[in-house]
Design an enzyme around this catalytic site. Structure first.
Site, PDB file in Angstrom:
ATOM      1  N   GLU A   1     -11.389  -0.151  -3.511  1.00 42.63           N
ATOM      2  CA  GLU A   1     -10.708   0.391  -2.344  1.00 42.63           C
ATOM      3  C   GLU A   1      -9.502   1.188  -2.835  1.00 42.63           C
ATOM      4  O   GLU A   1      -9.348   1.439  -4.029  1.00 42.63           O
ATOM      5  CB  GLU A   1     -10.282  -0.730  -1.383  1.00 42.63           C
ATOM      6  CG  GLU A   1      -9.280  -1.712  -1.956  1.00 42.63           C
ATOM      7  CD  GLU A   1      -8.892  -2.797  -0.972  1.00 42.63           C
ATOM      8  OE1 GLU A   1      -9.663  -3.100  -0.062  1.00 42.63           O
ATOM      9  OE2 GLU A   1      -7.783  -3.352  -1.126  1.00 42.63           O
TER      10      GLU A   1
ATOM     11  N   ASP B   1       0.814  -1.227   0.000  1.00 44.85           N
ATOM     12  CA  ASP B   1       0.000   0.000   0.000  1.00 44.85           C
ATOM     13  C   ASP B   1       0.845   1.274   0.000  1.00 44.85           C
ATOM     14  O   ASP B   1       0.635   2.167   0.822  1.00 44.85           O
ATOM     15  CB  ASP B   1      -0.921   0.019   1.225  1.00 44.85           C
ATOM     16  CG  ASP B   1      -1.671  -1.282   1.427  1.00 44.85           C
ATOM     17  OD1 ASP B   1      -2.138  -1.850   0.423  1.00 44.85           O
ATOM     18  OD2 ASP B   1      -1.794  -1.726   2.583  1.00 44.85           O
TER      19      ASP B   1
END
Length: 445
Positions: free
Chosen positions: A202, A31
């Site tokens: 997301e 991420d």
């Protein structure tokens, strides 16, 4: 968790942070949110680990946050743990759910946003904030989470006139809310980001280019898995118009990304699991991203080469090549740090590596990390192509085996300055027989 996987993780923890793709290999990072502050590139990722023995952890086990900066052209500095899960003032202990963060600067303050599981049970995840006068901390963590916001994956946008927006969420819908000037409260109720395709989404990340807002997100297609998609709008709150994919699915696992302009070039940061071979232990990567004349984005294909330009004192990992002839790359053997090597080298096989930064020409030597089982010969380093100017020549000698590694050194034959493309040419005294395994090269003064 299998014993072999645990040993793999331990081995990776012992490694350096000098790398092309993946960017770091001493820990698992996912991420990645990249930001440029005062001309310097920083990355704020999450951190995957092997679940501690006896721990009932989520399927992604993530206990804390590190942050990194790019030093030189190839070395990523790890600043260590900046927030542990058990130091979240409002967070549940030992939840192992410290997912994707972000950090943005407004004025002279850096605001670090992160999701965590709240002790009050009010939501699956809440989003908290820390502040610092430095992009690397230390951060002062707010006593409570942002009121009115629940969800994961905070992504921040600071618009031209100082207005900030918080994008967040995971599921069929993503959300955005304007922030107050203090950056710690929302100025209006969150609204749904309109104009996105159906399916799980997301990893919200929004950036602005040429007056347009690019809303990028991780998108799960039922028949493909995670890809990175994007949509464009004239307004940071939308509605947006879906444009397609920036990156296709990688091996049917998760992906999460960010986009940054660094030194005039756009870069897509993302994660992959090519080191661990296990999609719960990920490693952050980066590749250049280009725009078409109409403002749409050319699809990015993940590479081993990545974005870095190794300079004096940094490893040139030639397996992350720009072209190879009559040789192969493979996972490195022996007791080397995990990674890759150039192997099955034969007479006149060669590998090219572009954009090596010789800087001011102060390097006088070159090192090579090699393993050789039986053959005798040499390999050369040339500028530009396989017949270009010869700048270094290394002997090939027995090192104890094809997985027995030694670092050898030779003087540079020419003074070289600036960024250059280099080509390594292999010569074997036995003609087409295997010559040497090559891990990396390095310029030294």
């Amino acid at each position: 968790m299998k014993k072999s996987l645990i040993l793999l993780a331990v081995s990776i923890m012992l490694q350096s942070v000098t790398s092309q793709n993946p960017l770091v290999t001493h820990i698992f990072t996912a991420d990645p949110t990249a930001r440029v502050y005062d001309g310097k590139l920083y990355v704020y990722p999450s951190h995957d680990i092997v679940p501690p023995k006896g721990t009932e952890a989520p399927r992604f086990c993530m206990p804390d946050y590190h942050l990194f900066s790019l030093e030189g052209g190839n070395t990523w500095k790890d600043y260590g743990i900046i927030l542990d899960q058990n130091d979240v003032p409002w967070g549940a202990k030992n939840s192992y759910g410290m997912w994707a963060p972000d950090c943005i600067k407004k004025g002279d303050t850096y605001y670090y946003y992160y999701p965590a599981k709240p002790t009050d049970g009010s939501a699956f995840r809440r989003i908290g904030i820390g502040t610092s006068k430095s992009p690397t901390g230390p951060f002062k963590w707010e006593a409570s989470y942002i009121k009115g916001v629940s969800g994961i994956d905070p992504g921040l946008l600071l618009d031209d006139h100082g207005k900030a927006y918080l994008y967040f969420g995971g599921g069929k819908e993503l959300f955005v809310a304007p922030l107050k000037d203090n950056m710690k409260e929302i100025a209006a109720d969150p609204i749904k980001v309109e104009g996105l395709p159906a399916g799980y989404k997301e990893g919200s990340f929004c950036f602005k280019k040429d007056g347009k807002y690019y809303f990028t997100f991780a998108h799960v297609f039922a028949d493909e898995g995670y890809s990175i998609g994007y949509a464009i709008s004239d307004n940071p709150l939308g509605p947006f118009v879906y444009q397609g994919k920036i990156m296709d699915n990688i091996s049917n696992g998760t992906n999460h990304h960010s986009v940054v302009n660094y030194k005039g070039r756009w870069i897509l940061f993302y994660h992959y699991w090519q080191i661990s071979g296990y999609n719960k232990l990920r490693s952050m990567c980066a590749d250049y991203m280009e725009f078409k004349k109409d403002g749409t984005i050319k699809k990015v294909k993940p590479t081993m080469r990545g974005i870095n330009s190794p300079t004096i004192g940094e490893e040139i990992q030639v397996d992350r090549h720009n072209g190879i002839h009559n040789a192969k790359t493979a996972f490195v053997g022996g007791d080397e740090p995990l990674g890759w090597m150039v192997c099955d080298t034969k007479m006149m096989s060669h590998v090219q590596f572009n954009s090596v930064d010789f800087a001011d020409g102060s390097a006088t030597k070159m090192q090579a990390r090699v393993a050789c089982g039986q053959r005798i010969g040499h390999f050369e380093v040339r500028i530009g192509n396989s017949k270009g100017k010869l700048i270094a020549k290394f002997p090939i000698e027995y090192t104890g085996g094809w997985s027995s590694w030694e670092t050898i050194e030779t003087p540079l034959l020419e003074k070289v300055t600036g960024k250059q493309n280099i080509v390594v040419v292999f010569h074997s005294d036995w003609g087409s027989d295997k010559a040497v395994n090559l891990n990396w090269l390095k310029l030294i003064k």
